[in-house]
Every structure is written in structure tokens, then in C-alpha cells.
Design an enzyme around this catalytic site. Structure first.
Site, mmCIF file in Angstrom:
data_model
loop_
_atom_site.group_PDB
_atom_site.id
_atom_site.type_symbol
_atom_site.label_atom_id
_atom_site.label_comp_id
_atom_site.label_asym_id
_atom_site.label_seq_id
_atom_site.Cartn_x
_atom_site.Cartn_y
_atom_site.Cartn_z
ATOM 1 N N ASP A 166 0.818 -1.209 0.000
ATOM 2 C CA ASP A 166 0.000 0.000 0.000
ATOM 3 C C ASP A 166 0.854 1.262 0.000
ATOM 4 O O ASP A 166 1.939 1.294 0.574
ATOM 5 C CB ASP A 166 -0.899 -0.017 1.244
ATOM 6 C CG ASP A 166 -1.804 1.186 1.334
ATOM 7 O OD1 ASP A 166 -2.673 1.321 0.458
ATOM 8 O OD2 ASP A 166 -1.639 1.996 2.264
ATOM 9 N N GLU B 155 1.088 -0.524 -5.146
ATOM 10 C CA GLU B 155 0.041 0.471 -5.362
ATOM 11 C C GLU B 155 0.751 1.817 -5.458
ATOM 12 O O GLU B 155 1.065 2.450 -4.456
ATOM 13 C CB GLU B 155 -0.966 0.476 -4.209
ATOM 14 C CG GLU B 155 -2.186 1.357 -4.487
ATOM 15 C CD GLU B 155 -2.428 2.425 -3.442
ATOM 16 O OE1 GLU B 155 -3.349 3.226 -3.641
ATOM 17 O OE2 GLU B 155 -1.708 2.467 -2.427
#
Length: 637
Positions: A301, A344
Site C-alpha cells: 500500500d 500500489e
């Protein structure tokens, strides 16, 4: 481990040293507690066993750099505990164990003694099958979900890990997803952070059961051929008082400099990725999840937040983070070369999915955030104005092979007032469903692996509500049942069609037929597999107009069949389909050797497959024509 190894060298098994381990020492069974607190004045272990009295079980400092340890006899599994830390300022603070593998259910915050070993796995067949396949040349469909809001019991309580195995896995198998991607399952205090503001990195959240229960869930996924990807957040953590923040009264896991420590948007703090102890904590954590939970991949993330310092007005790269990500990926792939490491990342940082020895960050996949943003902006635009932003649908092919991409239709785009995918579509009720079917058709035929957030498969009308479950009652409505049927047929077609995934990361797998028809907002292209006869023609119409006898250039096959039309009546469409076999007319068109004349449905996607093998059309030099994109590839991993 040598005493200084954790502080100065790469040590990726730190979970074997730190935390609470049930052991026998001097013929006495008990628990060995070990923790790193470099600026603590004194340390002790507290719990129900000593009535939380920090004077009773004082820890010994075993390294000058702040490793503390203590063996306490006669403590058993499931005992709750914390560390009592006397700071240099003279305060006593109580902290959960950074290496605890189990924790109390929130709102309680103590760590729990738990023997992580002992689960008997049954997934050897899964491991063998994975090693025989190259994910780069296979179909990949990922179902992204939030464990706490996919489905709830009638009384509103959560399903456990074991219960989710019974509920979720058959659903995923029915839809032919190859993987599930679960939003973070590390222990976190606040439900509405969705797990992204964690603090118990080694503890599978106790909201849903024990660590062994989660192992059972993963084992069952593997039994039915489903890979398990976890969201993992090595960039930042929450500031709750019991957690990692100011662990010994000073910045320990986070940066000392306030300018780079704080994440004001999220209310979190950044890991100090320049510290060897922090790197060992995080990389050991990644390997811990791989080894103990048999996880198949991580979606890392907020990589953009890691790559650049968050100082106001600055865009300077964070070399600590760059070095850390390379070290992380090298360690992960040394452990398991078949693992999935997905970034990401919304930046233009180069070579994210290139190996570290080529100067890359070492991931093997990256979310294509640019594609997602462009396509959704295009779809939200009124159809009559789409011709003015035509390039939003073509731009992605200019960089589609610069990285190994996953196309995400993720949770980020269906929350915080952004509307659901269905409700983003303009127009009336029928128009919305037609355009969502069209979007999915384009999604599954565009180069790149696929990811869809839960609820999208049946046209969730409301945006994601993280405190509730999905609107399963929508299956009572005909158009949602049609949408669900269409999605299942589309994903089945995708999985059995090699042209749609075999050359996802090679420019030979895609060729525009007509990318320039902005006036009618029609796009047509070819997807190509390894073999010349493995080709599909895709035509997408992004307006409500219907076109009869529309000419589309095609490769030189004799006949074509329409194998999917999103406007078919069984999907809720108007029935403007091409039922008959289409004879290729041997007249060049759209720079192709032949063409067909078809009906173009409103807001529709039509997929054509050649019936017979290529006749062997020749170039002037006598070689066979090969379908090819004009985009240059970065090269394979």
C-alpha cells in the site's frame, strides 16, 4: 543470533527472537519475552499473572542498543500481557508487543501469548501447481474484498475466518476468480481505518478468530485453487498509545524528524526505513506471513507515499524507502520466486516492476492507477461529450508495456462520495447497466491482469459502506441478476481465451484496428495469443447509437463468430447482436487484410473470434503477417 546482528545486519527471522515464545528453560515451562526499546530506562512484563504490577517482572537489557529479555516460568498460552516501559523522562507507559502474534479483540489492546506453530497444512498440491505456471502468461482475476463488510450475519455480527471459508470460497469459485485480495488483516484498533492504520504487524486481527483459524481459511482457498493476496502497509502506522508510536517514549520505529515523520492526511506516522532494526522488523514480517500463513502475494500500500518525502512543497525522493523496497523484494523473491509483489503506486517512478539488478524496485506487478482514473473519468462523462476526451481511452496503450500492470477497479473508487461503478454511469436506469457492461467488456479485453472490488460483479448501486455488508438483496431485481450473469459469462470467456491474457505484457498481444473514431466514440482492436490463430477482435461503442453494417477491419481469416455481445437480451440489453456467422470480405480496411460488416450495439462491446485458421496471407517478402502493436516493450521481468 549474535547480540549485535539485529542492529547492524540483515536479519529476517527476528520474529524467532522477539515477542513471546513458549519455551522450557532449566526444566521449567514458561514464556520468554524479548523486545527492542533502545531508549527505555527500565522494562518489565505485566499482565493478569502479576496483577499488572510493573515492579514484579523486571526485564534484563541484553544489548547496549536496547534489546530487553525475560523468562517467566509457569505462564501458559492465552495469557494477556503488555510491556511496562519506564522512559528517560521517568514516565511509565504500557505497550503491546510489536512482535505479538495474537491480540485481544478491540477495544482491548493487550497482547496474547499464542503458540503460532502446530497448524498442519494440506496445500502441497497448490504449491506444486503454482511452480508449473508463469503468472505472467496466465489468466489472473483478483476479487478485492474487505473481510468485515463482504457479508454479515443476520444479527450484524462478523463472520469468523472459518465461517468465511464456508461462505466466501464457494462464491469465489463460482465466479472463477483466480485470487482474492484481502484488505489488511494485521491487528488494528479502529475498524474504519479498514486495517490500513495497523500496529500489530505480526498478529492476524482477532476480530475474526485465531491465527490458526486464518491459516485454515488460506488452506481452504488453496484447496479450491484460489490464491490469497494480502494488503500490507510497510510505509506508516497508527499513533494509538498502546502501539508502535513513541514505543519507548521516543521515536523508535518512526522517523525522529517531525517534518518527515507525520502523515497529516491519514493521522499516522512513517516508518524510519533508514534504521536497520526497522527494516529487519518489516522484512521479517513479510517473510513471517509467507512462511506461517502461506500467503501468495502482497499488495504493498501507498508506495508513492514511501518513494517521496512528504515535506510540504517538496518532491524529493526518499532514498531510504527506495533502498528498503529493493531489499524487501530481493528477500521475498529469494524466499519464493512465484510470489506476487504488487505496488500500489500512482507516480511515474520508472522500472517499478523491473528486477533490482536492472535498476528497478523489484516488484513483479503494479496497479495501473492511470488507466483506472482515465477510464472512469471517461465513463462519467456524458456520452455526447466523450468524443472530446477520446484520448483518455487510448493513452494507456502508450505505456501499457512499460511495467507489468494490473488493472484495478478497486475500493478506492467506490467510497467517500465517489459513487459505485454502476452509479458513476450517466443516463437513466437502463443506460447505467448498459454502460457498466460495456466498461467490464473493455476492462477484460484491455492488456493487463484484472482486479475488481466486491459488489461490482452484480452492480452494487450504493457506494461501499464499510460498516454494513453488500446489498445482497439486489439479486431480487432483474437487472442486477442480468448484470451478475453477464459478469460470470465475461470472466469465463476471459479465462478460456488465451488472446486476452497470454501476451498481456508484450506489445505483440495488442493492435489497434481503429483508435481514432472520436466522432462516434467507437474503438476497435485485436488481442493476440502466442499462436497466430489465437486472435480476437473487440469493438466497443461508447454512445447509445446503433450502427448497422458497420465496417471493421480484421485479420485475414475466412469467417468470424460473435462470441459475446453485451447488448444481448439475456444480459438485459436491447438484443442488437450478430447471430449469424460473419464472412470476412477480402478487401483491406483499417490497415487490415479484410473486413467484416457488423451491427454495433448501443453502449455495447462485441467480441469476434475467427472460425478458421489464417489463410496464410503473405507480406511482399513472403513471410506471414503477424499481428503486432506499435508500442515498444520495456522487456519481461
Amino acid at each position: 543470533m549474535k547480540r549485535d546482528e539485529f542492529h547492524t545486519e540483515k536479519y529476517y527471522e527476528s520474529y524467532n527472537i522477539f515477542g513471546a515464545h513458549i519455551v522450557t528453560e532449566d526444566e521449567m515451562r514458561g514464556v520468554r519475552f524479548t523486545v527492542w526499546a533502545p531508549h527505555a530506562k527500565a522494562m518489565s512484563v505485566v499482565g493478569d499473572f502479576n496483577e499488572w504490577d510493573y515492579e514484579q517482572h523486571k526485564m534484563l537489557q541484553v544489548t547496549e542498543e536496547g534489546i530487553w529479555s525475560l523468562f517467566i516460568p509457569h505462564i501458559e498460552e492465552r495469557e494477556i500481557y503488555k510491556y511496562a516501559i519506564e522512559t528517560m523522562a521517568g514516565d511509565v507507559i504500557f505497550k503491546a508487543d510489536p512482535y505479538a502474534v495474537y491480540a485481544e479483540v478491540r477495544p482491548n489492546t493487550a497482547s496474547v501469548v499464542f503458540d503460532i506453530k502446530g497448524y498442519e497444512w494440506n496445500d502441497k498440491n497448490w504449491s506444486r501447481k503454482k511452480k508449473k505456471k508463469s503468472v505472467y502468461k496466465e489468466a489472473m482475476t483478483v476479487y478485492e474484498l474487505h473481510f468485515g463488510s463482504w457479508k454479515k450475519k443476520e444479527d450484524g455480527t462478523l463472520y469468523s475466518y472459518k465461517e468465511m471459508a464456508e461462505e466466501l470460497i464457494p462464491y469465489v469459485v463460482e465466479h472463477q476468480f483466480t485470487h482474492i485480495e484481502i484488505m489488511p488483516l494485521v491487528e488494528h484498533p479502529y475498524d474504519r481505518s479498514w486495517g490500513y492504520q495497523g500496529t500489530g504487524y505480526y498478529a492476524a486481527t482477532s476480530r475474526f478468530g485465531t491465527p490458526h483459524d486464518l491459516m485454515h481459511f488460506v488452506d481452504e482457498c488453496h484447496k479450491y485453487g484460489i490464491g490469497v493476496i494480502l494488503d500490507w502497509v510497510p510505509g506508516h502506522f497508527c499513533k494509538d498509545a498502546h502501539g508502535l508510536y513513541l514505543f519507548d517514549g521516543t521515536p523508535t520505529y518512526e522517523y525522529k524528524d517531525k517534518d518527515v515523520q507525520e502523515n497529516p492526511v491519514w493521522g499516522t506516522v512513517n516508518f524510519d526505513l533508514g534504521k536497520r532494526e526497522v527494516r529487519n522488523f518489516l522484512i521479517s514480517n513479510a517473510l513471517f506471513w509467507m512462511r506461517y500463513f502461506h500467503i501468495d502475494g502482497f499488495r504493498v500500500d501507498a508506495v508513492a507515499n514511501m518513494l517521496y518525502w512528504n515535506k510540504e512543497g517538496q518532491e524529493q525522493s526518499n532514498e531510504h524507502a527506495v533502498s528498503f523496497l529493493r531489499e524487501l523484494n530481493e528477500a521475498v523473491f529469494a524466499e519464493n520466486e512465484d510470489f506476487l509483489m504488487t505496488a500500489e503506486d500512482s507516480t511515474a517512478w520508472p522500472l517499478v516492476t523491473a528486477p533490482t539488478y536492472e535498476g528497478g524496485l523489484g516488484f513483479n506487478y503494479k496497479w495501473n492507477m492511470g488507466w483506472m482514473n482515465d477510464v472512469l473519468k471517461y465513463m462519467e462523462c456524458a456520452p455526447e461529450y466523450r468524443k472530446y476526451i477520446h484520448d483518455k481511452m487510448t493513452f494507456s496503450l502508450l505505456y501499457a508495456y512499460s511495467e507489468n500492470f494490473i488493472l484495478p477497479l478497486s475500493h478506492d473508487e467506490v467510497v467517500h462520495g465517489k459513487k459505485s461503478l454502476l452509479n458513476k454511469m450517466p443516463g437513466d436506469y437502463w443506460d447505467k447497466f448498459a454502460q457498466l457492461r460495456l466498461l467490464y467488456g473493455y476492462f477484460f479485453t484491455h492488456p493487463g491482469k484484472k482486479l475488481l472490488f466486491m459488489g461490482g460483479e452484480f452492480g452494487q448501486f450504493d457506494e461501499w459502506k464499510d460498516l454494513e455488508d453488500l446489498d445482497w438483496n439486489l439479486h431480487d431485481f432483474e437487472m442486477h441478476r442480468y448484470m451478475h450473469d453477464y459478469f460470470k459469462e465475461l470472466i469465463a470467456l476471459y479465462k478460456r481465451s488465451k488472446p486476452l491474457w497470454q501476451l498481456d505484457h508484450s506489445p505483440e498481444g495488442f493492435q489497434w484496428i481503429d483508435a481514432n473514431n472520436n466522432e462516434q466514440s467507437i474503438f476497435s482492436f485485436i488481442r493476440q495469443g502466442d499462436k497466430q490463430e489465437d486472435a480476437l477482435v473487440v469493438v466497443c461503442n461508447f454512445t447509445k447509437a446503433t450502427y448497422e453494417n458497420y465496417k471493421v477491419g480484421v485479420p485475414d481469416f475466412e469467417y468470424y463468430n460473435e462470441i459475446l455481445n453485451s447488448d444481448a437480451e439475456q444480459y438485459g440489453g436491447s438484443g442488437q447482436v450478430n447471430k449469424k456467422r460473419l464472412k470476412a470480405i477480402q478487401e483491406p480496411y483499417h490497415n487490415q487484410a479484410a473486413h467484416v460488416e457488423i451491427t454495433i450495439p448501443p453502449f455495447g462491446v462485441s467480441i469476434l473470434r475467427p472460425v478458421k485458421t489464417r489463410k496464410g496471407s503473405k507480406k511482399q517478402d513472403g513471410s506471414k503477417t503477424k499481428v503486432r502493436s506499435n508500442v515498444t516493450s520495456r522487456g519481461k521481468r
